[in-house]
Design an enzyme around this catalytic site. Structure first.
Site, PDB file in Angstrom:
ATOM      1  N   GLY A 139       0.736  -1.213   0.056  1.00  0.00           N
ATOM      2  CA  GLY A 139      -0.017   0.028  -0.033  1.00  0.00           C
ATOM      3  C   GLY A 139       0.925   1.323  -0.148  1.00  0.00           C
ATOM      4  O   GLY A 139       0.412   2.162   0.588  1.00  0.00           O
ATOM      5  N   ALA A 140       2.093   1.196  -0.783  1.00  0.00           N
ATOM      6  CA  ALA A 140       2.778   2.416  -0.703  1.00  0.00           C
ATOM      7  C   ALA A 140       2.805   3.171  -2.089  1.00  0.00           C
ATOM      8  O   ALA A 140       3.867   3.885  -2.103  1.00  0.00           O
ATOM      9  CB  ALA A 140       4.228   1.872  -0.390  1.00  0.00           C
TER      10      ALA A 140
ATOM     11  N   GLY B  30      -0.205   8.152  -0.305  1.00  0.00           N
ATOM     12  CA  GLY B  30      -1.004   8.054   1.167  1.00  0.00           C
ATOM     13  C   GLY B  30       0.384   7.901   2.255  1.00  0.00           C
ATOM     14  O   GLY B  30       1.382   8.043   2.040  1.00  0.00           O
ATOM     15  N   ILE B  31      -0.257   7.228   3.291  1.00  0.00           N
ATOM     16  CA  ILE B  31       0.642   6.874   4.562  1.00  0.00           C
ATOM     17  C   ILE B  31       1.926   5.983   3.957  1.00  0.00           C
ATOM     18  O   ILE B  31       2.939   6.036   4.443  1.00  0.00           O
ATOM     19  CB  ILE B  31      -0.245   6.339   5.670  1.00  0.00           C
ATOM     20  CG1 ILE B  31      -1.216   7.550   6.341  1.00  0.00           C
ATOM     21  CG2 ILE B  31       0.779   5.823   6.859  1.00  0.00           C
ATOM     22  CD1 ILE B  31      -1.945   7.088   7.050  1.00  0.00           C
ATOM     23  N   GLY B  32       1.596   5.049   3.223  1.00  0.00           N
ATOM     24  CA  GLY B  32       2.267   4.026   2.872  1.00  0.00           C
ATOM     25  C   GLY B  32       3.501   4.699   2.077  1.00  0.00           C
ATOM     26  O   GLY B  32       4.678   4.137   2.240  1.00  0.00           O
TER      27      GLY B  32
ATOM     28  N   SER C 265      -5.965   0.085  13.196  1.00  0.00           N
ATOM     29  CA  SER C 265      -6.976   0.979  13.027  1.00  0.00           C
ATOM     30  C   SER C 265      -7.483   1.371  14.389  1.00  0.00           C
ATOM     31  O   SER C 265      -7.622   0.251  15.174  1.00  0.00           O
ATOM     32  CB  SER C 265      -7.954   0.993  11.981  1.00  0.00           C
ATOM     33  OG  SER C 265      -9.094   1.998  11.984  1.00  0.00           O
TER      34      SER C 265
ATOM     35  N   TYR D 189     -14.894  -3.591   8.352  1.00  0.00           N
ATOM     36  CA  TYR D 189     -13.789  -3.131   8.626  1.00  0.00           C
ATOM     37  C   TYR D 189     -13.128  -3.406   9.809  1.00  0.00           C
ATOM     38  O   TYR D 189     -11.949  -3.906   9.960  1.00  0.00           O
ATOM     39  CB  TYR D 189     -13.946  -1.615   8.277  1.00  0.00           C
ATOM     40  CG  TYR D 189     -12.550  -0.856   8.357  1.00  0.00           C
ATOM     41  CD1 TYR D 189     -11.435  -1.040   7.158  1.00  0.00           C
ATOM     42  CD2 TYR D 189     -12.009  -0.145   9.298  1.00  0.00           C
ATOM     43  CE1 TYR D 189     -10.140  -0.273   7.465  1.00  0.00           C
ATOM     44  CE2 TYR D 189     -11.071   0.561   9.510  1.00  0.00           C
ATOM     45  CZ  TYR D 189     -10.221   0.341   8.598  1.00  0.00           C
ATOM     46  OH  TYR D 189      -8.936   1.192   8.367  1.00  0.00           O
TER      47      TYR D 189
END
Length: 311
Positions: free
Chosen positions: A22-23, A26-28, A151, A176
């Site tokens: 997930g990079a 965003g955050i990743g 989360s 989720y």
């Protein structure tokens, strides 16, 4: 209002290989960039090749000497995870850090992966479980530090053991929460089993707090045509330094978790409500404390992915 401090000193990671899911944004992407700044060799497994190329450009703009490459991976497809794992094993390069950061959040209607799993369970949890199973020899060779991104949603909720795939009843947030609780329980069980088995792997959890990312933005492929009201409010608050974090500060708990010397811990923002601010170790959320549930999710997950996990 003064910008929130986002400085965190990292140890040298020269000659260490980091895989960050997930990079591509965003955050990743911020996690991967900071790891590259510390000297790590970065592997970006991405579903979208164009976004992967753009992410590499961003990292190299910040770190001209960065060693970074992309590889094809769709965490929602077990066959794709297996292909990625086989390619990485063929290369034979030990993995020293694995950041399980990728995820999807709250599709308005239930969706299934190609393998028939509810998409949040299949991507956020089972995709990462399968990834660990596929990469296990390389993780053990690198005495890897594994960080799984959960989360604040995992602070409450339960595992619906009799309806894991939400086939009888679907609620996006409930599914989720379940996916993040499942991932957290699994990651903690991984650390316990590694300690017992002498695998040399440490496994921690992190959560980013609340920050403006793409999780709640428009995602047509998930049935969400426009940004949610929640993400618009988060952007407004973040821009004004109000309670929530920024994408920069949201990356810090995972970085701290990945460079911590101990396993079995949870790291998150230490600000008001743990929504933003600098990172710190935190008490495990109540749904993550049951060893019985952790052992059960390990066994259930192994059966669902169809790939043996280490024992």
């Amino acid at each position: 209002m003064r910008a929130m401090n986002s400085h965190l000193d990292l140890p040298s990671l020269t000659h260490q290989r980091a895989v960050v899911t997930g990079a591509s944004d965003g955050i990743g992407l911020r996690i991967a960039t900071r790891l590259a700044e510390a000297g790590a060799d970065i592997v970006l497994p991405v579903r979208n090749s164009a976004k992967g190329e753009a992410a590499m450009d961003t990292i190299r703009a910040a770190v001209p000497a960065a060693r970074v490459r992309t590889e094809q991976l769709d965490l929602s497809e077990l066959a794709s995870v297996a292909s990625f794992g086989a390619m990485m094993r063929d290369r034979g390069e030990p993995i020293h850090l694995l950041i399980n950061n990728a995820g999807v959040m709250t599709p308005p209607a239930r969706q299934s992966t190609g393998d028939g799993f509810e998409v949040q369970l299949g991507t956020n949890h089972l995709g990462h479980v399968a990834l660990i199973a596929q990469l296990f020899p390389l993780l053990r060779a690198g005495r890897a530090r594994i960080t799984s991104q959960v989360s604040v949603a995992a602070s409450r909720g339960t595992i619906a053991w009799d309806d894991l795939n939400s086939t009888r009843s679907y609620d996006g947030m409930r599914a989720y929460r379940q996916s993040k609780i499942a991932l957290g329980l699994f990651a903690l069980e991984l650390d316990r089993r590694s300690a017992r088995g002498g695998w040399g792997i440490t496994s921690n959890l992190s959560h980013p707090g609340v920050a403006p990312t793409s999780l709640l933005s428009a995602r047509p492929e998930l049935g969400r045509a426009t940004d949610t009201p929640e993400v618009r409010m988060i952007r407004w608050a973040s821009a004004r330094g109000l309670v929530v974090g920024t994408p920069e500060t949201a990356a810090l708990p995972a970085l701290l978790a990945a460079t911590s010397g101990r396993g079995g811990l949870l790291f998150g923002p230490r600000g008001l409500g743990h929504l933003g601010g600098m990172p710190a170790e935190q008490r495990l959320y109540r749904p993550l404390r049951s060893v019985t549930d952790a052992e059960r999710i390990w066994e259930v997950s192994e059966g669902l992915i169809g790939t043996p996990l280490p024992s």
